[in-house]
Design an enzyme around this catalytic site. Structure first.
Site, mmCIF file in Angstrom:
data_model
loop_
_atom_site.group_PDB
_atom_site.id
_atom_site.type_symbol
_atom_site.label_atom_id
_atom_site.label_comp_id
_atom_site.label_asym_id
_atom_site.label_seq_id
_atom_site.Cartn_x
_atom_site.Cartn_y
_atom_site.Cartn_z
ATOM 1 N N SER A 165 0.830 -1.210 0.000
ATOM 2 C CA SER A 165 0.000 0.000 0.000
ATOM 3 C C SER A 165 0.860 1.255 0.000
ATOM 4 O O SER A 165 0.377 2.346 -0.339
ATOM 5 C CB SER A 165 -0.916 0.000 1.224
ATOM 6 N N GLN A 166 2.131 1.131 0.367
ATOM 7 C CA GLN A 166 3.012 2.302 0.412
ATOM 8 C C GLN A 166 3.214 2.930 -0.961
ATOM 9 O O GLN A 166 3.508 4.127 -1.051
ATOM 10 C CB GLN A 166 4.365 1.929 1.021
ATOM 11 N N GLU A 308 1.113 -6.631 9.108
ATOM 12 C CA GLU A 308 2.221 -6.378 10.023
ATOM 13 C C GLU A 308 2.036 -7.064 11.374
ATOM 14 O O GLU A 308 2.995 -7.244 12.127
ATOM 15 C CB GLU A 308 2.394 -4.877 10.233
ATOM 16 N N ARG A 339 8.527 -12.989 5.511
ATOM 17 C CA ARG A 339 8.072 -13.277 6.872
ATOM 18 C C ARG A 339 7.387 -14.636 6.989
ATOM 19 O O ARG A 339 7.435 -15.259 8.051
ATOM 20 C CB ARG A 339 7.134 -12.165 7.360
#
Length: 422
Positions: A165-166, A308, A339
């Site tokens: 989304s950044q 996150e 991750r």
């Protein structure tokens, strides 16, 4: 030489009040807006961590005047944006994705680089978008160079923001200064972490910017001035989650003061997650208080919008009473580390039963034993190891200092919390 931190085991139920520093997401958005605003801004209670200091240093290099104010505040006065300048992104996604649009408004040559892992993170969406809007950029990932003319035409652009989304937020934050503003249209798989874009839109509107997000996957920002900010930064709710998880896994009680009643922070989702796992969750005038249950319930949950939180939720799931499924987080493979692979590898290394799926993890609780927990230079992997160490003696977390990315003194805060147990 690799440093391993012995994660302290809880001697009983944790009972503590844990003040949490300001939000990284809010702080770094506010710094960008303040550097582009029409007058001096004040940010009270900002996060002071590696990511935010990298942002502040970069904005100073581009021409903004950032000074320390009273009680840890930042005073930001905008200045003419100019090069030559060098931007060190470190491993901060917000810096590497929010600042190229700012640099495109500068006059002169701006070079960007970062940590070795940062060179592997995707940037092509935002860089290609800037090229389409009129920017002169050499390169598609770190390191790259931008040659600015002091202005950017702006206009309409289509991007694939399914990796982060950044990409959207970075374009929107600088768009009021583009000659035509910007209209960003997303095409592709769903954008992850939408609350972060909602935060960007809310902060733009609070600064007097006209934003239209009424159509799905389309954002329009009109050109115009950005009002100076006078902002109290909320606590970082995602950074609060390991401390609340400590209450959940030990059957204790932890209060985080200053938890907002309404917020765009993704970390607020921890309230629902912990409640679904059986914890008692109360939001009141003293903050958010979580009391752990006698037994943690497993859960099947889509974390797409709050990816996150996945390392914290995975650590919780390792202590649940049955199998948990974490879904919707395929995009985590492009974060500070992969991750999903990291969580599978490290939980399995302690004796866990973890399987990767196309978009997440299946976690079957098993008796865990101590051992090395590798952080992969990922702050959220490190804090997940600390959670596991509460109930598993002998967990050694690699490079706990990586938590300085978003928490100035995580080991000290963790030890202080554990000083208050039943």
């Amino acid at each position: 030489m690799t440093q391993f931190w012995p994660a302290p085991a809880a001697s009983g139920a944790v009972r503590a009040t844990v003040p949490v520093p300001g939000s990284k997401s809010i702080t770094n958005r506010a710094l960008v807006l303040a550097a582009l605003a029409e007058g001096p801004s004040t940010l009270r209670g900002p996060l002071r961590s590696r990511d935010t200091e990298l942002m502040a240093t970069a904005l100073r290099a581009l021409g903004a005047d950032l000074q320390d104010g009273p009680e840890g505040s930042w005073q930001v006065a905008p200045g003419p944006l100019r090069g030559p300048a060098e931007v060190d992104c470190g491993l901060a996604g917000t810096v590497m994705r929010f600042l190229p649009p700012v640099a495109a408004l500068a006059e002169g040559r701006i070079t960007f680089d970062g940590d070795p892992r940062a060179r592997e993170r995707p940037l092509d969406a935002v860089l290609n978008a800037l090229r389409a809007l009129g920017a002169d950029i050499s390169g598609d990932s770190l390191p790259f160079e931008l040659q600015g003319t002091g202005k950017l035409a702006g206009g309409a652009v289509t991007i694939d923001a399914s990796a982060s989304s950044q990409f959207v937020s970075g374009l929107l934050l600088s768009a009021p200064r583009f000659e035509q503003g910007v209209t960003v249209t997303h095409t592709g798989e769903p954008v992850p972490s939408l609350p972060h874009i909602d935060m960007t839109v809310s902060m733009l509107r609070a600064a007097g910017v006209e934003v239209d997000d009424s159509k799905r996957d389309v954002w329009h920002v009109a050109p115009g001035p950005i009002r100076a900010l006078d902002l109290d930064v909320e606590p970082d709710l995602s950074n609060a989650t390991p401390f609340l998880a400590a209450a959940a896994v030990t059957g204790g009680t932890v209060t985080v003061p200053g938890w907002p009643e309404r917020t765009d922070q993704a970390g607020d989702a921890i309230r629902d997650i912990l409640a679904r796992m059986g914890a008692t969750v109360e939001l009141g005038p003293d903050g958010l208080t979580v009391t752990g249950p006698a037994e943690l319930a497993p859960l099947d949950i889509d974390l797409h919008d709050v990816g996150e939180l996945t390392p914290t939720v995975a650590a919780l799931a390792a202590f649940a009473s049955g199998r948990s499924r974490l879904r919707g987080v395929a995009h985590l493979r492009g974060h500070e580390t992969d991750r999903l692979a990291a969580l599978q590898r490290e939980l399995s290394g302690l004796g866990g039963d973890v399987e990767q799926t196309d978009d997440g993890l299946l976690i079957e609780p098993r008796p865990l034993t101590g051992g090395n927990w590798h952080s992969y230079a990922d702050h959220r992997m490190a804090t997940a190891g600390a959670i596991l160490g509460l109930l598993v003696p002998g967990v050694l977390v690699e490079d706990i200092a990586t938590t300085r990315k978003t928490i100035p003194d995580f080991p000290g805060m963790w030890s202080s919390m554990l000083g208050a147990v039943d």
